[in-house]
Design a protein around this motif. Structure first.
Motif, PDB file in Angstrom:
ATOM      1  N   UNK A  70      -1.869   3.881   2.171  1.00  0.00           N
ATOM      2  CA  UNK A  70      -1.463   3.422   0.841  1.00  0.00           C
ATOM      3  C   UNK A  70      -0.768   4.554   0.088  1.00  0.00           C
ATOM      4  N   UNK A  71      -1.318   5.772   0.208  1.00  0.00           N
ATOM      5  CA  UNK A  71      -0.731   6.912  -0.488  1.00  0.00           C
ATOM      6  C   UNK A  71       0.698   7.173  -0.063  1.00  0.00           C
TER       7      UNK A  71
ATOM      8  N   UNK B 287       2.668   5.139   1.450  1.00  0.00           N
ATOM      9  CA  UNK B 287       3.494   3.963   1.150  1.00  0.00           C
ATOM     10  C   UNK B 287       4.040   4.072  -0.275  1.00  0.00           C
ATOM     11  N   UNK B 288       3.166   4.432  -1.210  1.00  0.00           N
ATOM     12  CA  UNK B 288       3.620   4.594  -2.594  1.00  0.00           C
ATOM     13  C   UNK B 288       4.603   5.756  -2.692  1.00  0.00           C
TER      14      UNK B 288
END
Lengths: 576, 184
Positions: free
Chosen positions: A232-233, A235-236
């Motif tokens: 997620x990290x 991806x952001x």
């Protein structure tokens, strides 16, 4: 729940299906091994370039310098230096340790040691390797870009990793590569968790599994839970870099609500702290087993070791804040994280004491896997003890971002895992390839690794304590650090020596593949399931699924009458 | 439960844990942004009208319901009726995706942009994109399931249970997203 559904897959016939898109866990393990060794070499060369720059700033690098840095006359340029330490960390952690310890040993040992014919999902296993391959390819491509690869540290903190700090495509490709690698890791994790739970041989309870499997299984669980957090990290971060969002950009405009660079640090370390245990747990497991095997004694407190490793895994999820003591965290939080961090020493001390208890009064055989395991005990002890200084807020504020940190995490993550990995390679090489490795060369390799290794990393602890910061191109522009130049040249000399002795390993590995003595089915005289079958095993591992009747460490039992000092797991425990 | 079912259930559980951790990280980020913002929505940005997200929520809930019905009918061995339900779930899932595309155009028309609306725009677009990306996988697996039912594959029920779990998971994530980034 054990036994039954464990079908024999048809043997592949073509070259393509045997070696390239193989579904066989043994072939996939070897693919991961070659992949890992390749990247280990690449990361190692980067380490040598870093060390050269630190010991002899402004001096051209011999041999490689004129090839790689012809524009600057062979000297590593400052921006390249940042790129080198970033890629060294990334490659070693994700592309060398993970494939060797988790990819190779995980794939090889799990089905063999629990008596299964393959992983639960062979196709997923194959995809896992090829995603890792793709990821490695993206990473290598990023090295060839005009603006260079990622240079924001392996932690990729914004704003260093946003477009402001790293304008090139290198950082974006880094994120993509890490995301792909995460996909590969989680695919592996699904497989490992399911395989260990469902495919254990009949009669094999969880505490009858070798501790290697415990380590790999816990690693897989941690992987499944925490790799998506990093996913997620990044991806952001990719969205920030490519699409122009502002998740990690602060101060763009206070009124429209700004992003938060420190959030990435939280996300990174929520993943990152479990990650260090993801890397070390397989090595702990391997060492716990090997110490028992080569001391010809049952593992002391094997159950306690397994439970201690489990507690460390659970605790590892609660301590990530100790990486961020200097980010203006509230004192209440820093103290909580400090206390939780200190709690980890309890289970660590338990299994460490068990290791010592295992070798205590054993009939120790100093074969190469044992030497490397004893090496792990030594370096992990040092690494663990220096961790206490960094887990304590008061000392960490002084030592934060110095070479003391670098020394500490290399002792725990690099030295322990590297030596553990070598122990595993020397131990399972006969089973994997059906050939023995040369023992003399292995011993030369051990001492040639162990002595310089301590020179490097203990030296790092010293210069770090002396105040030398990490990640600085030329620390000696600061007058106060110039007195550290001799120690730094000692570290670099040790590093070059250690690098040179790895050539012995490569030669031994390749030579033994071709010319090694033929391995018998059980060269080390141990009783776990993989040694009951020929070396190398046949395609479906077990003609008949074994039935497990005793634990993995039944060695040195005085009641044994058949001239052996060990018994196989398939044999009934001999009692008086 | 036989071993094959156990393996499938375990693998799906681990996969859903992974998905949950991914979205949990996003919501952690949301909580941090939200609690550190001076005002929400930030100055100069209007709250998004709830009509469209609410309709989307209804659609995705209905889709999950039909998926559940489909699995029940398959358990009773009624393939034809199960097919109707799976088709409906697929259609509603696709309508949800069209709704999402419409939502992105709508956001743009109300002056919420990806790059210039600060963290508010980043969250609205970024989070719904990541969810939509997972929806694509969900829809593809529904399409696969459709053909698997048509061909009456051997372990069709197991496949259906797995797809159903993933589909419900996507629905739950959307509802949490609706409640946090749109309603609150």
């Amino acid at each position: 729940m054990s036994g039954g559904y464990n079908e024999i897959h048809p043997e592949p016939t073509t070259f393509w299906s045997t070696y390239i898109i193989s579904f066989d866990h043994k072939v996939i393990a070897k693919q991961f091994l070659w992949y890992g060794i390749f990247f280990l070499g690449l990361g190692g060369i980067m380490a040598l370039l870093i060390r050269w720059t630190l010991a002899y700033p402004g001096v051209p690098v011999p041999v490689l310098g004129s090839l790689l840095f012809s524009d600057s006359g062979g000297v590593v340029p400052p921006d390249t230096y940042s790129m080198l330490f970033t890629m060294h960390g990334t490659i070693m952690i994700f592309y060398a340790i993970t494939p060797i310890l988790i990819g190779a040993f995980g794939n090889y040992c799990i089905p063999l040691q629990i008596g299964a014919r393959d992983m639960a999902f062979p196709m997923l296993n194959m995809l896992s390797f090829w995603f890792a391959f793709l990821s490695g390819l993206v990473l290598i491509i990023s090295l060839c870009l005009p603006l260079g690869a990622a240079a924001g540290g392996w932690t990729s903190y914004p704003t260093l990793s946003t477009l402001i700090g790293s304008p090139g495509a290198g950082q974006t490709l880094w994120c993509v590569a890490i995301f792909l690698f995460g996909v590969s890791s989680t695919m592996g994790a699904v497989n490992y968790v399911t395989t260990v739970i469902t495919l254990r041989a009949p009669g094999m309870g969880y505490f009858d599994m070798p501790l290697t499997i415990w380590g790999l299984w816990l690693t897989a669980i941690l992987n499944a839970i925490f790799v998506p957090v990093l996913g997620a990290g990044v991806l952001l971060l990719i969205l920030d870099r490519v699409m122009g969002t502002t998740f990690f950009l602060a101060g763009a405009s206070a009124t429209s609500g700004s992003g938060d660079p420190v959030l990435f640090q939280h996300v990174f370390w929520i993943f990152g702290h479990p990650e260090v245990y993801i890397l070390i747990l397989p090595a702990w497991g391997i060492v716990s087993d090997l110490l028992s095997f080569f001391s010809r004694k049952p593992a002391f407190g094997a159950k306690a070791t397994a439970l201690a490793m489990t507690s460390v895994s659970i605790l590892s999820t609660l301590v990530y804040g100790h990486h961020m003591f200097t980010t203006q965290m509230s004192p209440l939080l820093t103290q909580s994280f400090m206390t939780l961090t200190m709690t980890i020493s309890i289970p660590s001390a338990i299994f460490f004491a068990n290791w010592l208890g295992t070798i205590w009064k054993g009939s120790i055989r100093f074969d190469s896997p044992m030497l490397f395991s004893l090496g792990v005990v030594f370096v992990f002890g040092l690494g663990g003890l220096t961790g206490l200084h960094l887990g304590t807020v008061t000392t960490d504020l002084y030592l934060h971002d110095t070479y003391f940190v670098v020394g500490h995490f290399h002792y725990t993550m690099a030295a322990s895992v590297l030596l553990g990995g070598f122990a595993g390679i020397y131990f399972w090489f006969p089973k994997m390839f059906g050939k023995m490795m040369n023992e003399t060369m292995a011993k030369i390799h051990f001492w040639g690794t162990m002595i310089p290794l301590n020179g490097i990393f203990f030296g790092m602890l010293m210069v770090g304590y002396g105040g030398m910061h990490r990640r600085i191109y030329n620390p000696f522009v600061y007058e106060s650090l110039q007195r550290l130049i001799p120690i730094n040249s000692m570290i670099t000399t040790s590093a070059i020596l250690m690098g040179a002795f790895q050539i012995v390993f490569v030669i031994n590995f390749l030579w033994s593949l071709k010319n090694g003595a033929k391995a018998v089915s059980n060269p080390w005289n141990v009783g776990t399931l993989e040694w009951t079958i020929p070396s190398p095993p046949v395609h479906h591992n077990y003609d008949e699924i074994p039935v497990v009747k005793c634990g993995p460490h039944e060695l040195g039992n005085p009641n044994l009458k058949n001239g052996r000092d060990f018994q196989y797991q398939t044999e009934e425990l001999v009692e008086a | 439960m036989n071993r094959n079912q156990l393996q499938n259930n375990l693998a799906m559980t681990v996969t859903l844990i992974m998905g949950s951790m991914l979205f949990a990280t996003l919501f952690l980020g949301y909580a941090v942004y939200r609690s550190s913002a001076l005002m929400w929505p930030p100055l100069g940005i209007q709250k998004v009208s709830l009509v469209l997200p609410f309709l989307s929520t209804l659609v995705i809930l209905a889709s999950s319901w039909f998926m559940y019905q489909g699995r029940l009918k398959l358990e009773n061995g009624n393939l034809t009726k199960a097919m109707v339900d799976v088709n409906l779930a697929l259609a509603l899932g696709s309508i949800f995706m069209i709704g999402q595309c419409y939502l992105w155009f709508y956001l743009k028309s109300t002056g919420i942009f990806l790059t210039t609306s600060g963290i508010f725009g980043s969250i609205l677009y970024g989070f719904t994109w990541i969810h939509a990306f997972h929806m694509i996988f969900g829809i593809l697996s529904l399409v696969y399931l459709r053909f698997a039912i048509k061909r009456n594959n051997s372990n069709i029920l197991q496949t259906t249970v797995n797809v159903e779990k993933f589909w419900h998971f996507l629905g739950v994530v959307w509802i949490v997203m609706f409640l946090t980034i749109f309603v609150l």
